[in-house]
Motif scaffolding. Sequence first.
Motif, PDB file in Angstrom:
ATOM      1  N   LEU A  37       0.762  -1.347  -0.238  1.00 17.17           N
ATOM      2  CA  LEU A  37      -0.149   0.019   0.204  1.00 17.17           C
ATOM      3  C   LEU A  37       0.554   0.910   0.051  1.00 17.17           C
ATOM      4  O   LEU A  37       0.305   1.828  -0.655  1.00 17.17           O
ATOM      5  N   ARG A  38       1.592   1.035   0.613  1.00 15.47           N
ATOM      6  CA  ARG A  38       2.980   2.077   0.031  1.00 15.47           C
ATOM      7  C   ARG A  38       3.705   2.247  -0.665  1.00 15.47           C
ATOM      8  O   ARG A  38       3.736   3.610  -0.937  1.00 15.47           O
ATOM      9  N   THR A  39       3.793   1.135  -1.455  1.00 12.14           N
ATOM     10  CA  THR A  39       4.362   1.099  -2.570  1.00 12.14           C
ATOM     11  C   THR A  39       3.544   1.987  -3.679  1.00 12.14           C
ATOM     12  O   THR A  39       3.570   2.760  -4.288  1.00 12.14           O
ATOM     13  N   PHE A  40       2.288   1.474  -3.647  1.00 11.46           N
ATOM     14  CA  PHE A  40       0.739   2.047  -4.173  1.00 11.46           C
ATOM     15  C   PHE A  40       0.930   3.815  -3.932  1.00 11.46           C
ATOM     16  O   PHE A  40       1.318   5.103  -5.027  1.00 11.46           O
ATOM     17  N   SER A  50       5.262  13.572   1.394  1.00 13.45           N
ATOM     18  CA  SER A  50       5.921  13.430   2.711  1.00 13.45           C
ATOM     19  C   SER A  50       6.894  12.420   2.175  1.00 13.45           C
ATOM     20  O   SER A  50       6.917  11.578   1.357  1.00 13.45           O
ATOM     21  N   ASP A  51       7.986  11.910   2.866  1.00 12.88           N
ATOM     22  CA  ASP A  51       9.395  11.993   2.920  1.00 12.88           C
ATOM     23  C   ASP A  51       8.838  10.444   3.042  1.00 12.88           C
ATOM     24  O   ASP A  51       9.681   9.203   3.135  1.00 12.88           O
ATOM     25  N   PHE A  52       7.751  10.211   3.995  1.00 15.41           N
ATOM     26  CA  PHE A  52       7.778   9.210   4.196  1.00 15.41           C
ATOM     27  C   PHE A  52       7.749   7.634   2.632  1.00 15.41           C
ATOM     28  O   PHE A  52       7.686   6.100   2.720  1.00 15.41           O
ATOM     29  N   PHE A  53       7.203   8.738   1.427  1.00 12.33           N
ATOM     30  CA  PHE A  53       7.283   7.830   0.934  1.00 12.33           C
ATOM     31  C   PHE A  53       8.366   8.019  -0.536  1.00 12.33           C
ATOM     32  O   PHE A  53       7.858   7.578  -1.436  1.00 12.33           O
ATOM     33  N   ALA A 139      -2.193  -0.565   9.543  1.00 13.85           N
ATOM     34  CA  ALA A 139      -0.810  -1.101   9.404  1.00 13.85           C
ATOM     35  C   ALA A 139       0.543  -0.649   9.276  1.00 13.85           C
ATOM     36  O   ALA A 139       1.289  -0.649   9.498  1.00 13.85           O
ATOM     37  N   ARG A 140       0.191   0.389   8.902  1.00 19.86           N
ATOM     38  CA  ARG A 140       1.696   1.673   8.081  1.00 19.86           C
ATOM     39  C   ARG A 140       1.975   2.059   9.693  1.00 19.86           C
ATOM     40  O   ARG A 140       3.135   2.175  10.586  1.00 19.86           O
ATOM     41  N   TYR A 141       0.763   2.485  10.415  1.00 17.36           N
ATOM     42  CA  TYR A 141       1.074   2.561  12.093  1.00 17.36           C
ATOM     43  C   TYR A 141       1.806   1.615  12.934  1.00 17.36           C
ATOM     44  O   TYR A 141       2.963   1.744  13.333  1.00 17.36           O
ATOM     45  N   ALA A 142       1.284   0.682  12.779  1.00 14.42           N
ATOM     46  CA  ALA A 142       1.541  -0.942  13.778  1.00 14.42           C
ATOM     47  C   ALA A 142       2.701  -1.412  13.047  1.00 14.42           C
ATOM     48  O   ALA A 142       3.582  -2.394  13.587  1.00 14.42           O
TER      49      ALA A 142
END
Lengths: 184, 138
Positions: A37-40, A50-53, A139-142
């Motif tokens: 999901l992060r990759t998407f 956001s630099d998270f991505f 999911a990403r938080y955890a």
Amino acid sequence: MEFFLQPWPWYISGFLIACTMLLLLLMGKKFGMSSNLRTFCSICGAGKASDFFRFDWKMDSWNLLVVLGAMLGGFVASHYLSTSEMPAVSEATKVSLASINIATENQYLPVELFSISALSDIKTIFILIIGGILIGFGARYAGGCTSGHAISGLSNLQLPSLIAVIGFFIGGLVMVHLVFPLIF
Amino acid sequence: MMKQILFILIGFIFGIIMYKSEAASWFRIYEMFQFQSFHMYGIIGTALAFGVLFVQMIKRYKIKSFDGKPIVILPKEKSFSRYMIGGIIFGLGWALAGACPGPIFVLIGAGYLPILIVLFAAVFGTFLYGLLKDKLPH
């Protein structure tokens, strides 16, 4: 032929899930579905927000192939290996379902939520959107979902994964026991 | 190219397992959170029993990956709040939509179009986390 259309018992299914994880480890990767999901987000340009991505998602493109395979598997299983009947849930569950107005003569997924006609009710769309946002955010938080924490993490006896899985269950129990009676 | 095909094949098998085990059905997730059937606990329990065994074997016998590299499983960073809070939020969504990320993809393949809404919302939820990450307790 009947035999091939039957659902699989839990012990076969559980064993095969562990084998899936093992195969990915042997391929030098890890078993985790929610990181896709992060990759998407990254592919869609979320790195600007956001630099998270901002990461090299091409390094994780193997996982997109696993996702593609999972979709193909879902197609083949539902069309050729299953009658897509409602799972044989317990009698107690049927009573609970009736109490939240979900039919006990149903399909693989409840028609009340996952049929095209159900989408004419704005409440259904709302439920699916809120459900999805909570899944993605949580999911990403955890740092992982059922595959990453409950299977991979616990298999490696990681304390963070145990905390996350306890959290999954607290959330799930609150939803089913406290929130469902209010929304259904 | 061979590797790519293997990844698709692993996903393909995983998709069939998820559908055939009924772990991808909303009903089984609902039933699990009602503690009214052993089915899901049996699946997760068996997966864990073999999972722990496999991981221990990899560590003890220093089993290498197919391309000959050591298999390293990186430990997760230490924290309580992010796993507990994140976990609870995920659990709320898991029960509400009756699907976790793996089954979401499997069900799209199976042709349940409303699941696409869950997928897009989950991608959006991931995006929201990326925006708010630095303001959240970790």
